[in-house]
Design an enzyme around this catalytic site. Structure first.
Site, PDB file in Angstrom:
ATOM      1  N   SER A 178       0.870  -1.178   0.000  1.00 13.63           N
ATOM      2  CA  SER A 178       0.000   0.000   0.000  1.00 13.63           C
ATOM      3  C   SER A 178       0.905   1.225   0.000  1.00 13.63           C
ATOM      4  O   SER A 178       2.085   1.140   0.396  1.00 13.63           O
ATOM      5  CB  SER A 178      -0.840  -0.006   1.285  1.00 13.63           C
ATOM      6  OG  SER A 178      -1.451   1.250   1.518  1.00 13.63           O
ATOM      7  N   TYR A 189      -2.746  -1.005  10.397  1.00 15.63           N
ATOM      8  CA  TYR A 189      -2.600  -1.184   8.942  1.00 15.63           C
ATOM      9  C   TYR A 189      -1.254  -0.639   8.460  1.00 15.63           C
ATOM     10  O   TYR A 189      -0.540  -1.299   7.696  1.00 15.63           O
ATOM     11  CB  TYR A 189      -3.762  -0.460   8.244  1.00 15.63           C
ATOM     12  CG  TYR A 189      -3.866  -0.686   6.754  1.00 15.63           C
ATOM     13  CD1 TYR A 189      -4.570  -1.773   6.241  1.00 15.63           C
ATOM     14  CD2 TYR A 189      -3.280   0.201   5.850  1.00 15.63           C
ATOM     15  CE1 TYR A 189      -4.692  -1.977   4.872  1.00 15.63           C
ATOM     16  CE2 TYR A 189      -3.396   0.004   4.479  1.00 15.63           C
ATOM     17  CZ  TYR A 189      -4.101  -1.082   3.998  1.00 15.63           C
ATOM     18  OH  TYR A 189      -4.215  -1.278   2.634  1.00 15.63           O
TER      19      TYR A 189
HETATM   20  P1  NAD Z   1     -11.413  -6.318  -0.405  1.00 15.50           P
HETATM   21  O1  NAD Z   1     -12.043  -6.141   0.928  1.00 15.50           O
HETATM   22  O2  NAD Z   1     -12.201  -6.052  -1.633  1.00 15.50           O
HETATM   23  O3  NAD Z   1     -10.787  -7.772  -0.517  1.00 15.50           O
HETATM   24  C1  NAD Z   1     -10.086  -8.339   0.539  1.00 15.50           C
HETATM   25  C2  NAD Z   1      -9.966  -9.831   0.289  1.00 15.50           C
HETATM   26  O4  NAD Z   1      -9.299 -10.412   1.407  1.00 15.50           O
HETATM   27  C3  NAD Z   1     -11.324 -10.524   0.165  1.00 15.50           C
HETATM   28  O5  NAD Z   1     -11.240 -11.564  -0.784  1.00 15.50           O
HETATM   29  C4  NAD Z   1     -11.520 -11.107   1.562  1.00 15.50           C
HETATM   30  O6  NAD Z   1     -12.371 -12.256   1.570  1.00 15.50           O
HETATM   31  C5  NAD Z   1     -10.093 -11.487   1.881  1.00 15.50           C
HETATM   32  N1  NAD Z   1      -9.882 -11.704   3.299  1.00 15.50           N
HETATM   33  C6  NAD Z   1     -10.103 -10.853   4.337  1.00 15.50           C
HETATM   34  N2  NAD Z   1      -9.825 -11.455   5.502  1.00 15.50           N
HETATM   35  C7  NAD Z   1      -9.430 -12.717   5.195  1.00 15.50           C
HETATM   36  C8  NAD Z   1      -9.018 -13.833   5.957  1.00 15.50           C
HETATM   37  N3  NAD Z   1      -8.990 -13.799   7.299  1.00 15.50           N
HETATM   38  N4  NAD Z   1      -8.688 -14.980   5.307  1.00 15.50           N
HETATM   39  C9  NAD Z   1      -8.754 -15.042   3.957  1.00 15.50           C
HETATM   40  N5  NAD Z   1      -9.129 -14.016   3.185  1.00 15.50           N
HETATM   41  C10 NAD Z   1      -9.457 -12.879   3.797  1.00 15.50           C
HETATM   42  O7  NAD Z   1     -10.098  -5.403  -0.374  1.00 15.50           O
HETATM   43  P2  NAD Z   1      -9.112  -4.802  -1.504  1.00 15.50           P
HETATM   44  O8  NAD Z   1      -9.289  -3.348  -1.520  1.00 15.50           O
HETATM   45  O9  NAD Z   1      -9.222  -5.557  -2.782  1.00 15.50           O
HETATM   46  O10 NAD Z   1      -7.722  -5.076  -0.793  1.00 15.50           O
HETATM   47  C11 NAD Z   1      -6.841  -6.107  -1.192  1.00 15.50           C
HETATM   48  C12 NAD Z   1      -5.458  -5.766  -0.712  1.00 15.50           C
HETATM   49  O11 NAD Z   1      -5.056  -4.523  -1.278  1.00 15.50           O
HETATM   50  C13 NAD Z   1      -5.333  -5.595   0.806  1.00 15.50           C
HETATM   51  O12 NAD Z   1      -4.127  -6.147   1.262  1.00 15.50           O
HETATM   52  C14 NAD Z   1      -5.320  -4.091   0.974  1.00 15.50           C
HETATM   53  O13 NAD Z   1      -4.663  -3.699   2.145  1.00 15.50           O
HETATM   54  C15 NAD Z   1      -4.571  -3.668  -0.273  1.00 15.50           C
HETATM   55  N6  NAD Z   1      -4.765  -2.286  -0.681  1.00 15.50           N
HETATM   56  C16 NAD Z   1      -5.991  -1.835  -1.044  1.00 15.50           C
HETATM   57  C17 NAD Z   1      -6.104  -0.512  -1.436  1.00 15.50           C
HETATM   58  C18 NAD Z   1      -7.412   0.039  -1.869  1.00 15.50           C
HETATM   59  O14 NAD Z   1      -7.500   1.253  -2.051  1.00 15.50           O
HETATM   60  N7  NAD Z   1      -8.435  -0.762  -2.071  1.00 15.50           N
HETATM   61  C19 NAD Z   1      -5.009   0.340  -1.437  1.00 15.50           C
HETATM   62  C20 NAD Z   1      -3.784  -0.158  -1.052  1.00 15.50           C
HETATM   63  C21 NAD Z   1      -3.671  -1.479  -0.679  1.00 15.50           C
END
Ligand code: NAD
Length: 262
Positions: free
Chosen positions: A144, A157
């Site tokens: 991130s 986080y």
């Molecule tokens: P999201 O909530 O859409 O997806 C998260 C995924 O993780 C889902 O498939 C969920 O089922 C899974 N998950 C959560 N807890 C879990 C567990 N205990 N066991 C197994 N699976 C689990 O989120 P996203 O935005 O797609 O985020 C994905 C990654 O990207 C994360 O690591 C997040 O920190 C990172 N990220 C997101 C953003 C953003 O703006 N969306 C920015 C930077 C980083």
């Protein structure tokens, strides 16, 4: 698009958002994929079938809970056994919680450290021996912008993502001569369910409307004033798996509309 035919990939947290786009990106490039994540069985099965139908690859689902280190290890073993190897590992599962540090619930701190950081350690530890034996591997960690800079109210986080950046660099050095690259993608705000879910908490923490949170908090840090898309992240991940990217390792690669340039 580079071909990943004959490769076998696993993406944690791929029932939604960025992870789903990564899984579909690898499958589109020809890799078999293990998907993982939480959610109702029926939509996950529909997603698994769609990947097989859309891209003509094999796709399996692991329900492993990333908060449980033993379950993470077992997930990697099962993926190797099912497809014969694990060549591409994307550690992507992540959760968020927003609170001032003095009010931050202990269980949320523990869960974020386990899911956003320790799960990547257990998965990498289990996957590296097979990658070394085949002298080929790609490990991509979804970090991130918060792996590089901080924002208030996100202590767990930001700590976990900074830790993931350190893990990425350390393992990259350890496996540099084994045909394995290890990188982290560091997105800014990507429009996904995780971002959408942060809006009510940030509204409460800062006393703002939803529109104010989107434009004055989230996109305030992003000079392009646009959200990143999940397809942009997936395209980079597929490139990192290509032969042309084999000298790219140990990188924390920003896709953040210029956020961390400031
Ligand atoms: P999201 O909530 O859409 O997806 C998260 C995924 O993780 C889902 O498939 C969920 O089922 C899974 N998950 C959560 N807890 C879990 C567990 N205990 N066991 C197994 N699976 C689990 O989120 P996203 O935005 O797609 O985020 C994905 C990654 O990207 C994360 O690591 C997040 O920190 C990172 N990220 C997101 C953003 C953003 O703006 N969306 C920015 C930077 C980083």
């Amino acid at each position: 698009m580079p071909s990943l035919a004959s490769k076998n990939a696993l993406v944690t947290g791929s029932t939604s958002g960025i992870g789903l786009a990564l899984a579909r990106g690898f499958a589109q490039a020809g890799a078999n994929v293990t998907i993982n994540g939480l959610g109702d069985a029926a939509p996950i099965e529909a997603e698994r079938r769609a990947i097989e139908k859309d891209f003509g690859v094999r796709c399996r689902y692991s329900p492993a809970n990333m908060a449980d280190g033993a379950a993470v290890t077992a997930m990697i073993r099962e993926a190797e056994a099912a497809f014969g190897s694990l060549d591409i590992l994307a550690n992507n599962a992540g959760i968020q919680h927003v609170d001032p540090v003095e009010d931050f619930p202990d269980d949320k701190w523990e869960a974020i450290l386990r899911i956003n950081l320790s799960a990547a350690f257990y998965a990498i530890k289990a996957a590296v021996p097979g990658m070394k034996a085949r002298h080929w591997g790609r490990i991509i960690n979804t970090a991130s912008a918060h792996a590089l800079v901080a924002s208030p109210f996100k202590s767990a986080y930001v700590a976990a993502k900074h830790g993931l950046a350190g893990l990425t660099k350390t393992v990259a050095l350890e496996v540099a001569r084994d045909g394995i690259t290890v990188n982290a993608i560091a997105p800014g705000y990507v429009w996904t369910p995780l971002v959408e879910k942060q809006i009510p908490d940030t509204m409460a923490a800062r006393g703002m409307t939803a529109e104010q949170v989107k434009h004055d908090v989230m996109l305030a840090a992003q000079p392009t004033k646009e959200f990143v898309t999940v397809d942009e992240i997936a395209a980079l991940a597929v490139f990192l798996c290509s032969e042309r990217a084999k000298q790219m390792t140990g990188g924390i690669i920003s896709v953040d509309g210029g956020w961390t340039a400031e």
